[in-house]
Write an enzyme that holds these catalytic residues in place. Structure first.
Site, PDB file in Angstrom:
ATOM      1  N   LYS A 184       0.851  -1.189   0.000  1.00 22.21           N
ATOM      2  CA  LYS A 184       0.000   0.000   0.000  1.00 22.21           C
ATOM      3  C   LYS A 184       0.890   1.244   0.000  1.00 22.21           C
ATOM      4  O   LYS A 184       1.064   1.915   1.011  1.00 22.21           O
ATOM      5  CB  LYS A 184      -0.928  -0.032   1.219  1.00 22.21           C
ATOM      6  CG  LYS A 184      -2.350   0.356   0.845  1.00 22.21           C
ATOM      7  CD  LYS A 184      -3.328   0.034   1.936  1.00 22.21           C
ATOM      8  CE  LYS A 184      -4.627   0.768   1.711  1.00 22.21           C
ATOM      9  NZ  LYS A 184      -5.450   0.249   0.615  1.00 22.21           N
ATOM     10  N   GLU A 220      -7.143  -5.863 -10.500  1.00 22.72           N
ATOM     11  CA  GLU A 220      -8.059  -5.216  -9.552  1.00 22.72           C
ATOM     12  C   GLU A 220      -8.387  -3.826 -10.082  1.00 22.72           C
ATOM     13  O   GLU A 220      -8.058  -3.496 -11.213  1.00 22.72           O
ATOM     14  CB  GLU A 220      -7.449  -5.183  -8.151  1.00 22.72           C
ATOM     15  CG  GLU A 220      -6.127  -4.447  -8.037  1.00 22.72           C
ATOM     16  CD  GLU A 220      -5.668  -4.282  -6.590  1.00 22.72           C
ATOM     17  OE1 GLU A 220      -6.509  -4.034  -5.714  1.00 22.72           O
ATOM     18  OE2 GLU A 220      -4.456  -4.373  -6.352  1.00 22.72           O
TER      19      GLU A 220
END
Ligand SMILES: *Cc1c(COP(=O)(O)O)cnc(C)c1O
Length: 341
Positions: A184, A220
Site C-alpha cells: 500500500k 483489480e
C-alpha cells in the site's frame, strides 16, 4: 460521552479535522514513544524524501459503533502486518505491530466523540501512514521517518442503496510484475490518478486493470479487489502477486466458505471468463462490496445478469454477513473484532 454535533447521515468521504492524532518519529535508528497531539499540521524539510522520491505508505481501517453500543475496529492486526510488508519493500523502518494496534486504539479512544452512532451508516475512518521526513537529494532511503494516524468521520458509502456501477477495461497498467502492486504505497495511487480521471471523463465509475505482462488476466481496480460469482454459485477471486491483499476480500472469502458454505476459488482469472460470470463486486474497506453491473471493454459491453438495479443475490449475502459480523449482529470469528470500549 457527548457526541459531536454532526449530521452523520449527510457526511461524505472527505477530510474533517478531529481532536487528536498520533505521531511517532524515527531518528538515530529508533522510534520515540509517540504522542497524541492536537496539531494537525506536518512540518518537514523542503527536501524531505517523501516530497522528492515519494517514500511513503499508508493503511485504511474503520471504527464504528456496534448494535450493543460498543466502539470497535475490524482486524487491525492485519493492517499492522500489511504496513510492515509495505515498509520493508520501501526500505522504511517497521513500526512494531503490537504498538501499531495500540496507537490505533489510542486514536479511536481520543476521538470517541467522532465515532458515528449505530444505524447511521457512517463510520470513523482511520488513516495510519508513514513517510521519509529528512532531507534527501541523492536517491536513497531517508534516515528519519514519521508515523502518524489521524481519523475522520465518513458517511454511508451507499446513500439510498447500493447501485451497481459501470467500469471499463483500462489501457493503463496499475502494477508491474515484481513491482509494488502488492503493497500500500502512495506511489501506486499517484500513477493511477490520470487513469481514474480519464475513466470519469469517459463516463465510467472505475477502471478494471489487467495484468501488465500479458493483459489477459483480471487484476483489480485502483483501490479494490474483485470478487466474481459463477452461474453455479461459486465465488471466484483473482490471485496474483501484483494485487494488493485486501483485508475485506480475505474476510469475504472466509465468510463465503465458513458462514455460507460456498465454494471459493482463488486463482488467476482470465478476462475471457468474465462474460460468463453471474455477479461481480469490488471489495475494500470503504464500501465492503460495491456491485458492478457492467464492464466495458473498448466498446464491447459485458452486462452482468445481476443487472444495474441491485446487488446480485450471492454478493448481497456476502455483504450482509460481513457487515453483520462487523456491526455485532452476527457472531464474529475469534480475533476479528477489537473492542475499544
Ligand atoms: C487498500 C486497497 C484495497 C482494499 O483493501 P482493504 O484492506 O480491503 O481495504 C484494494 N486494492 C488496493 C490497490 C488498495 O490500496
Amino acid at each position: 460521552m457527548e457526541k459531536k454535533n454532526i449530521d452523520w447521515s449527510s457526511l461524505g468521504f472527505s477530510y474533517i479535522q478531529t481532536d487528536k492524532r498520533f505521531v511517532a518519529n524515527y531518528k538515530d535508528g529508533a522510534w520515540d514513544e509517540g504522542v497524541l497531539t492536537s496539531d494537525p499540521n506536518v512540518t518537514i524539510s523542503e527536501c524531505a524524501c517523501v516530497l522528492q522520491y515519494s517514500q511513503s505508505c499508508f493503511e485504511g481501517l474503520k471504527a464504528y459503533t456496534t448494535e450493543d453500543g460498543h466502539i470497535v475496529t475490524f482486524r487491525p492486526d492485519l493492517n499492522a502486518a500489511r504496513m510492515k510488508d509495505s515498509c520493508e519493500r520501501l526500505e522504511m523502518p517497521v513500526y512494531p505491530e503490537d504498538k501499531w494496534v495500540d496507537a490505533v486504539v489510542s486514536v479511536i479512544e481520543a476521538n470517541a466523540a467522532y465515532v458515528p452512532p449505530y444505524g447511521s451508516g457512517a463510520t470513523l475512518y482511520l488513516r495510519p501512514y508513514m513517510f521519509g521526513s529528512n532531507a534527501v537529494i541523492g536517491v536513497k532511503p531517508a534516515d528519519e521517518y514519521q508515523f502518524r494516524i489521524f481519523c475522520t468521520p465518513v458517511g454511508p458509502y451507499f446513500k439510498g442503496g447500493a447501485k451497481p456501477i459501470t467500469i471499463r477495461v483500462c489501457d493503463f497498467d496499475r502494477a508491474a510484475p515484481h513491482g509494488t502492486g502488492h503493497i500500500k504505497a502512495g506511489l501506486n495511487y499517484a500513477m493511477s490518478l490520470y487513469a481514474i480521471m480519464d475513466a470519469h471523463r469517459q463516463g465510467y465509475d472505475e477502471n478494471m486493470y489487467l495484468d501488465a505482462a500479458t493483459r489477459t488476466k483480471v487484476e483489480e481496480t485502483g483501490g479494490a479487489n474483485f470478487l466474481f460469482v459463477t452461474k453455479d454459485g461459486k465465488v471466484v477471486t483473482p490471485k496474483s502477486d501484483s494485487i494488493l491483499p485486501s483485508i475485506t476480500r480475505r474476510s469475504l472469502v472466509y465468510v463465503a466458505k465458513e458462514y455460507l458454505g460456498l465454494e471459493v476459488e482463488e486463482r488467476p482469472v482470465a478476462f475471457e471468463e468474465v462474460k460468463d460470470f453471474a455477479e461481480c463486486g469490488l471489495c475494500g474497506t470503504a464500501a465492503v462490496i460495491s456491485p458492478v453491473g457492467k464492464i466495458v471493454d473498448h466498446g464491447k459491453e459485458i452486462c452482468l445478469p445481476s443487472g444495474m438495479n441491485e446487488m446480485g443475490p450471492v454478493t448481497k449475502k456476502l455483504y450482509d454477513t460481513l457487515t453483520g459480523i462487523q456491526m455485532g449482529r452476527l457472531e464474529a470469528p475469534e480475533g476479528w473484532i477489537k473492542v475499544i470500549r
